[in-house]
Design a protein around this motif. Structure first.
Motif, PDB file in Angstrom:
ATOM      1  N   LEU A  12      35.220  29.285  43.584  1.00 51.10           N
ATOM      2  CA  LEU A  12      35.254  30.279  44.808  1.00 51.10           C
ATOM      3  C   LEU A  12      35.018  31.588  44.285  1.00 51.10           C
ATOM      4  N   SER A  13      34.140  32.377  45.108  1.00 51.60           N
ATOM      5  CA  SER A  13      33.990  33.899  44.917  1.00 51.60           C
ATOM      6  C   SER A  13      34.514  34.613  46.183  1.00 51.60           C
ATOM      7  N   CYS A  14      34.894  35.995  45.964  1.00 49.15           N
ATOM      8  CA  CYS A  14      35.311  36.789  46.964  1.00 49.15           C
ATOM      9  C   CYS A  14      34.701  38.168  46.721  1.00 49.15           C
ATOM     10  N   ALA A  15      33.904  38.444  47.745  1.00 43.79           N
ATOM     11  CA  ALA A  15      33.177  39.848  47.418  1.00 43.79           C
ATOM     12  C   ALA A  15      34.054  41.053  48.292  1.00 43.79           C
ATOM     13  N   ALA A  16      34.186  41.976  47.622  1.00 43.28           N
ATOM     14  CA  ALA A  16      35.107  43.037  48.200  1.00 43.28           C
ATOM     15  C   ALA A  16      34.207  44.193  48.538  1.00 43.28           C
ATOM     16  N   SER A  17      34.487  44.933  49.606  1.00 44.60           N
ATOM     17  CA  SER A  17      33.641  46.140  49.969  1.00 44.60           C
ATOM     18  C   SER A  17      34.084  47.221  49.208  1.00 44.60           C
ATOM     19  N   THR A  18      35.363  47.365  48.359  1.00 50.44           N
ATOM     20  CA  THR A  18      35.932  48.372  47.936  1.00 50.44           C
ATOM     21  C   THR A  18      36.524  47.881  46.712  1.00 50.44           C
ATOM     22  N   ALA A  19      36.467  48.698  45.489  1.00 48.03           N
ATOM     23  CA  ALA A  19      37.105  48.160  44.159  1.00 48.03           C
ATOM     24  C   ALA A  19      38.460  49.020  44.040  1.00 48.03           C
ATOM     25  N   GLY A  20      39.176  48.531  42.959  1.00 46.76           N
ATOM     26  CA  GLY A  20      40.311  49.200  42.755  1.00 46.76           C
ATOM     27  C   GLY A  20      41.555  48.648  43.190  1.00 46.76           C
ATOM     28  N   TYR A  21      41.573  47.526  43.889  1.00 46.50           N
ATOM     29  CA  TYR A  21      42.816  47.008  44.517  1.00 46.50           C
ATOM     30  C   TYR A  21      43.256  45.750  43.485  1.00 46.50           C
ATOM     31  N   PRO A  22      44.614  45.595  43.567  1.00 45.81           N
ATOM     32  CA  PRO A  22      44.985  44.237  43.176  1.00 45.81           C
ATOM     33  C   PRO A  22      44.433  43.094  44.061  1.00 45.81           C
ATOM     34  N   MET A  23      44.005  42.043  43.673  1.00 45.41           N
ATOM     35  CA  MET A  23      43.447  40.842  44.496  1.00 45.41           C
ATOM     36  C   MET A  23      44.148  39.554  44.087  1.00 45.41           C
ATOM     37  N   SER A  55      39.671  35.309  37.893  1.00 42.40           N
ATOM     38  CA  SER A  55      38.957  36.441  37.069  1.00 42.40           C
ATOM     39  C   SER A  55      38.383  37.378  38.167  1.00 42.40           C
ATOM     40  N   ARG A  56      37.877  38.390  37.773  1.00 37.27           N
ATOM     41  CA  ARG A  56      37.240  39.338  38.561  1.00 37.27           C
ATOM     42  C   ARG A  56      35.995  40.092  37.742  1.00 37.27           C
ATOM     43  N   ASP A  57      35.165  40.335  38.261  1.00 40.37           N
ATOM     44  CA  ASP A  57      34.146  41.239  37.968  1.00 40.37           C
ATOM     45  C   ASP A  57      33.775  42.543  38.627  1.00 40.37           C
ATOM     46  N   ASN A  58      34.569  43.547  37.959  1.00 38.95           N
ATOM     47  CA  ASN A  58      34.557  44.855  38.770  1.00 38.95           C
ATOM     48  C   ASN A  58      33.308  45.623  39.003  1.00 38.95           C
ATOM     49  N   ALA A  59      32.467  45.447  38.132  1.00 38.62           N
ATOM     50  CA  ALA A  59      30.743  45.621  38.310  1.00 38.62           C
ATOM     51  C   ALA A  59      30.319  45.147  39.411  1.00 38.62           C
ATOM     52  N   LYS A  60      30.850  43.920  40.016  1.00 42.59           N
ATOM     53  CA  LYS A  60      30.153  43.214  41.262  1.00 42.59           C
ATOM     54  C   LYS A  60      31.311  43.512  42.194  1.00 42.59           C
ATOM     55  N   ASN A  61      32.330  43.886  41.958  1.00 38.81           N
ATOM     56  CA  ASN A  61      33.532  43.913  43.075  1.00 38.81           C
ATOM     57  C   ASN A  61      33.531  42.684  43.683  1.00 38.81           C
ATOM     58  N   THR A  62      33.748  41.716  42.724  1.00 37.62           N
ATOM     59  CA  THR A  62      33.985  40.347  43.122  1.00 37.62           C
ATOM     60  C   THR A  62      35.017  39.586  42.190  1.00 37.62           C
ATOM     61  N   MET A  63      35.768  38.792  42.936  1.00 37.57           N
ATOM     62  CA  MET A  63      36.857  38.180  42.447  1.00 37.57           C
ATOM     63  C   MET A  63      36.427  36.324  42.435  1.00 37.57           C
ATOM     64  N   TYR A  64      37.014  35.890  41.395  1.00 36.26           N
ATOM     65  CA  TYR A  64      36.683  34.229  41.406  1.00 36.26           C
ATOM     66  C   TYR A  64      37.752  33.577  41.206  1.00 36.26           C
ATOM     67  N   LEU A  65      37.621  32.350  41.530  1.00 37.31           N
ATOM     68  CA  LEU A  65      38.777  31.268  41.335  1.00 37.31           C
ATOM     69  C   LEU A  65      37.776  30.072  40.643  1.00 37.31           C
ATOM     70  N   GLN A  66      38.018  29.679  39.594  1.00 34.29           N
ATOM     71  CA  GLN A  66      37.416  28.581  39.098  1.00 34.29           C
ATOM     72  C   GLN A  66      38.547  27.350  38.984  1.00 34.29           C
ATOM     73  N   MET A  67      38.144  26.396  39.815  1.00 34.66           N
ATOM     74  CA  MET A  67      39.142  25.176  40.020  1.00 34.66           C
ATOM     75  C   MET A  67      38.710  23.860  39.492  1.00 34.66           C
ATOM     76  N   ASN A  68      39.360  23.677  38.358  1.00 37.78           N
ATOM     77  CA  ASN A  68      38.981  22.314  37.763  1.00 37.78           C
ATOM     78  C   ASN A  68      39.964  21.075  37.953  1.00 37.78           C
ATOM     79  N   ARG A  69      39.648  19.885  37.627  1.00 40.00           N
ATOM     80  CA  ARG A  69      40.513  18.782  37.916  1.00 40.00           C
ATOM     81  C   ARG A  69      41.055  18.716  39.190  1.00 40.00           C
ATOM     82  N   LEU A  70      40.401  18.928  40.239  1.00 45.17           N
ATOM     83  CA  LEU A  70      40.719  18.822  41.605  1.00 45.17           C
ATOM     84  C   LEU A  70      41.471  17.710  42.078  1.00 45.17           C
ATOM     85  N   LYS A  71      42.439  18.075  43.108  1.00 44.64           N
ATOM     86  CA  LYS A  71      43.038  16.859  43.481  1.00 44.64           C
ATOM     87  C   LYS A  71      42.954  16.824  45.052  1.00 44.64           C
TER      88      LYS A  71
END
Length: 124
Positions: free
Chosen positions: A20-31, A72-88
């Motif tokens: 999953l990805s989450c694109a944010a319009s503004t940087a600098g916040y806990p997510m 995880s997050r990539d501040n250069a892209k203002n994007t947070m991720y959620l890698q989900m493995n072994r889904l149930k």
């Protein structure tokens, strides 16, 4: 005001993976990532999955996803991720990203801004 847009949800068989990805319009916040099971309506019923600070520090994960999900997050892209493995099948839910000013937490009440959600469905 922070605008958040999730993407990456979908349908997958048990044991599979999604990111999953989450694109944010503004940087600098806990997510953080939350999820809500179908049939629940109240914000308080959203389960906190994990949170990441602006500096990339990750606190605890929900017990239900430890060892399987990675935030995880990539501040250069203002994007947070959620890698989900072994889904149930029990991971099936609407997944939301959130940003706030109160610091990292798994409590929905700590977050001011929410995305619209992305659906994850895991079949057995």
């Amino acid at each position: 005001q922070v605008h958040l847009v999730e993407s990456g949800g979908g349908s997958v068989q048990a044991g599979g993976s999604l990111k999953l990805s989450c694109a944010a319009s503004t940087a600098g916040y806990p997510m953080a990532w939350f999820r809500r099971d179908p049939g629940t309506e109240r914000e308080g019923e959203r389960e906190g999955i994990a949170c990441v600070t602006p500096g990339g520090y990750v606190g605890t994960y929900a017990d239900s996803v430890k060892g399987r999900f990675t935030i995880s997050r990539d501040n250069a892209k203002n994007t947070m991720y959620l890698q989900m493995n072994r889904l149930k099948p029990e991971d099936s839910a609407m997944y939301y990203c959130a940003a706030g000013t109160s610091g990292c937490s798994l409590r929905p009440s700590s977050f001011n801004y929410w995305g619209q959600g992305t659906q994850v469905t895991v079949s057995s």
